[in-house]
Design a protein around this motif. Structure first.
Motif, short mmCIF file in Angstrom:
data_model
loop_
_atom_site.label_atom_id
_atom_site.label_comp_id
_atom_site.label_asym_id
_atom_site.label_seq_id
_atom_site.Cartn_x
_atom_site.Cartn_y
_atom_site.Cartn_z
N GLU A 198 0.41 0.42 -8.39
CA GLU A 198 -0.61 -0.50 -7.88
C GLU A 198 -0.08 -1.32 -6.71
O GLU A 198 -0.79 -1.54 -5.72
CB GLU A 198 -1.08 -1.43 -9.02
N ARG A 199 1.17 -1.77 -6.81
CA ARG A 199 1.73 -2.60 -5.73
C ARG A 199 1.96 -1.78 -4.46
O ARG A 199 1.70 -2.25 -3.35
CB ARG A 199 3.04 -3.23 -6.19
N VAL A 200 2.43 -0.56 -4.60
CA VAL A 200 2.65 0.27 -3.41
C VAL A 200 1.32 0.57 -2.73
O VAL A 200 1.20 0.49 -1.50
CB VAL A 200 3.38 1.59 -3.78
N LYS A 201 0.32 0.90 -3.53
CA LYS A 201 -1.00 1.17 -2.96
C LYS A 201 -1.54 -0.07 -2.22
O LYS A 201 -2.10 0.03 -1.12
CB LYS A 201 -1.97 1.58 -4.06
N ALA A 202 -1.35 -1.24 -2.82
CA ALA A 202 -1.83 -2.47 -2.20
C ALA A 202 -1.10 -2.76 -0.90
O ALA A 202 -1.69 -3.23 0.09
CB ALA A 202 -1.67 -3.64 -3.16
N LEU A 203 0.20 -2.49 -0.87
CA LEU A 203 1.01 -2.77 0.31
C LEU A 203 0.79 -1.77 1.44
O LEU A 203 1.17 -2.04 2.59
CB LEU A 203 2.50 -2.78 -0.07
N THR A 204 0.20 -0.62 1.13
CA THR A 204 0.01 0.43 2.14
C THR A 204 -1.46 0.70 2.43
O THR A 204 -1.79 1.75 2.99
CB THR A 204 0.69 1.73 1.70
N GLY A 205 -2.31 -0.21 2.04
CA GLY A 205 -3.73 -0.01 2.30
C GLY A 205 -4.31 1.17 1.57
O GLY A 205 -5.26 1.82 2.05
N GLY A 206 -3.75 1.47 0.40
CA GLY A 206 -4.25 2.57 -0.43
C GLY A 206 -3.65 3.93 -0.11
O GLY A 206 -3.89 4.90 -0.83
N GLY A 208 -0.19 4.89 0.19
CA GLY A 208 1.02 5.25 -0.53
C GLY A 208 2.19 5.45 0.42
O GLY A 208 2.06 5.39 1.65
N ALA A 209 3.36 5.69 -0.14
CA ALA A 209 4.60 5.83 0.63
C ALA A 209 4.71 7.22 1.24
O ALA A 209 4.28 8.21 0.64
CB ALA A 209 5.80 5.55 -0.26
N ASP A 210 5.33 7.29 2.41
CA ASP A 210 5.57 8.58 3.07
C ASP A 210 6.84 9.24 2.55
O ASP A 210 6.92 10.47 2.46
CB ASP A 210 5.68 8.39 4.58
N VAL A 211 7.83 8.43 2.24
CA VAL A 211 9.11 8.93 1.73
C VAL A 211 9.53 8.07 0.55
O VAL A 211 9.40 6.84 0.60
CB VAL A 211 10.21 8.91 2.82
N VAL A 212 10.01 8.71 -0.51
CA VAL A 212 10.53 8.00 -1.68
C VAL A 212 12.00 8.38 -1.86
O VAL A 212 12.35 9.57 -1.84
CB VAL A 212 9.76 8.36 -2.96
N TYR A 213 12.84 7.37 -2.01
CA TYR A 213 14.27 7.56 -2.25
C TYR A 213 14.53 7.14 -3.69
O TYR A 213 14.39 5.97 -4.04
CB TYR A 213 15.06 6.68 -1.27
N SER A 224 6.31 7.14 -8.95
CA SER A 224 6.35 7.52 -7.54
C SER A 224 5.35 8.62 -7.22
O SER A 224 4.71 8.61 -6.15
CB SER A 224 7.76 8.01 -7.17
N LEU A 225 5.19 9.57 -8.11
CA LEU A 225 4.28 10.68 -7.87
C LEU A 225 2.85 10.20 -7.64
O LEU A 225 2.06 10.88 -6.98
CB LEU A 225 4.30 11.65 -9.05
N ARG A 226 2.54 9.06 -8.20
CA ARG A 226 1.18 8.52 -8.08
C ARG A 226 1.11 7.39 -7.06
O ARG A 226 0.12 6.68 -6.99
CB ARG A 226 0.71 8.06 -9.46
N ALA A 227 2.17 7.24 -6.28
CA ALA A 227 2.21 6.16 -5.29
C ALA A 227 2.60 6.71 -3.91
O ALA A 227 3.14 5.97 -3.09
CB ALA A 227 3.20 5.09 -5.73
N VAL A 228 2.31 8.00 -3.67
CA VAL A 228 2.73 8.60 -2.40
C VAL A 228 1.52 9.00 -1.55
O VAL A 228 0.43 9.27 -2.06
CB VAL A 228 3.62 9.84 -2.62
N ASN A 229 1.75 9.06 -0.28
CA ASN A 229 0.77 9.47 0.71
C ASN A 229 0.67 11.00 0.72
O ASN A 229 1.51 11.71 0.17
CB ASN A 229 1.20 8.95 2.08
N TRP A 230 -0.35 11.51 1.39
CA TRP A 230 -0.45 12.95 1.61
C TRP A 230 0.75 13.41 2.43
O TRP A 230 1.19 12.75 3.36
CB TRP A 230 -1.76 13.27 2.36
N ASN A 231 1.34 14.54 2.07
CA ASN A 231 2.46 15.14 2.78
C ASN A 231 3.74 14.31 2.65
O ASN A 231 4.61 14.33 3.52
CB ASN A 231 2.14 15.36 4.26
#
Length: 324
Positions: A198-206, A208-213, A224-231
């Protein structure tokens, strides 16, 4: 010489302090007087016989060090006695002196002392390789770093920022979140009190993250799988959280997500040229003031038990360093 010795791979509790002969460098090797050595999660695995590398017993654990070159083996002409260096070894760093392959020895970046340099090679090398070689992180992308106050996570925060990414950090507790923010994260999520997705989505305008470390795994990876952007690209560094996650392939498919495993140590064998280039780039970042190694504790070898316990309980921030 004084050394921490593993006689049976039964866990760090079975280690003991003792004396061993000072080794002599063979062809292509360098003898380094160890001023400080970094403690890593992999050291605990090796001492328990659970690491990819299983040295014959007895052996001295320890995978990275900083010190002074004291002797050169035949054919080594890239280093000189008295030079300040940091190095990666298969094992042997937790001793007064250590044998190193010349190809695994690098000058200490300008402005760093032995204690800072002792925890530099593996953590910074891992994060640089994961973000540059594997994730292909681009300026302007959003990077989500888990375990962001830990030994490798904090270096990913700094390198991500230096590469021009927007960094979101996750850590356990407000104190650890504050450390990640102080080292360049734009936002920090306390996973003990907040929902990562929820926080990642809120911080990225819905989006999600481009890269997860991810050096944590377990529930953090699932989030993380549910907080990522397309591609997006998820780089798997380790499983400090204890559980190795099962990856649902359907989620990777629907979002075109890459799940990438990354073991930096294998590049020493397969692509040593990349290591040299990576450390050259990192030295430039350090000289520019973009990298500030954070030391959690500096301990004598006699306090090795305390160091391992602090590391494995995830109480440490940044690196724990032993001084022989």
């Amino acid at each position: 010489m004084r050394a921490l010795i593993c006689e049976q791979p039964e866990g760090f509790e079975s280690l003991r302090l003792g004396d061993m002969p000072i080794p002599a460098p063979g062809p292509g090797e360098v003898l380094v007087e160890v001023k400080a050595a970094g403690l890593n999660f992999a050291d605990s695995l090796m001492c328990a016989g659970k690491y990819q590398v299983k040295p014959p017993v007895p052996f001295v654990p320890g995978l990275e060090l900083a010190g002074m070159v004291t002797a050169l083996g035949q054919g080594v002409d890239t280093l000189k006695p008295g030079q300040r260096v940091m190095a990666v070894v298969d094992h042997g760093a937790f001793a007064a002196s250590a044998l190193c392959k010349a190809a695994d020895v690098f000058p200490i970046p300008e402005g760093l002392g032995f204690q800072q340099a002792a925890g530099f090679p593996i953590a910074y090398g891992t994060s640089y390789g994961a973000l540059v070689w594997k994730a292909r992180l681009q300026p302007g992308e959003t990077l989500l770093v888990h375990g962001a106050a830990g030994g490798v996570g904090l270096t990913a925060v700094e390198i991500g920022k230096a590469l021009g990414a927007r960094v979101i950090a996750t850590a356990g507790g407000p104190d650890k979140c504050a450390i990640a923010l102080a080292h360049g994260a734009e936002a920090a999520i306390d996973y003990k009190a907040e929902d990562i997705r929820e926080r990642v989505k809120a911080l990225t305008g819905g989006k999600g993250a481009d890269v997860v470390y991810d050096p944590v795994g377990g529930d953090v990876f699932d989030a993380s799988l549910r907080a990522v952007n397309w591609n997006a690209r998820i780089v798997i560094i380790g499983f400090a959280g204890g559980r190795v996650p099962a990856i649902p392939a359907n989620i990777l498919l629907v979002k075109n997500v890459d799940a990438l495993g990354f073991y930096w140590g294998s590049y020493r064998q397969h692509r040593p040229d990349l290591l040299a280039a990576g450390f050259a780039a990192l030295s430039g970042m350090a000289a520019a003031g973009q990298l500030r190694p954070h030391i959690s504790e500096i301990l004598p070898l006699a306090a090795w038990h305390q160091g391992f316990e602090t590391l494995l309980s995830r109480r440490a921030t940044g690196k724990i360093v032993f001084e022989p």
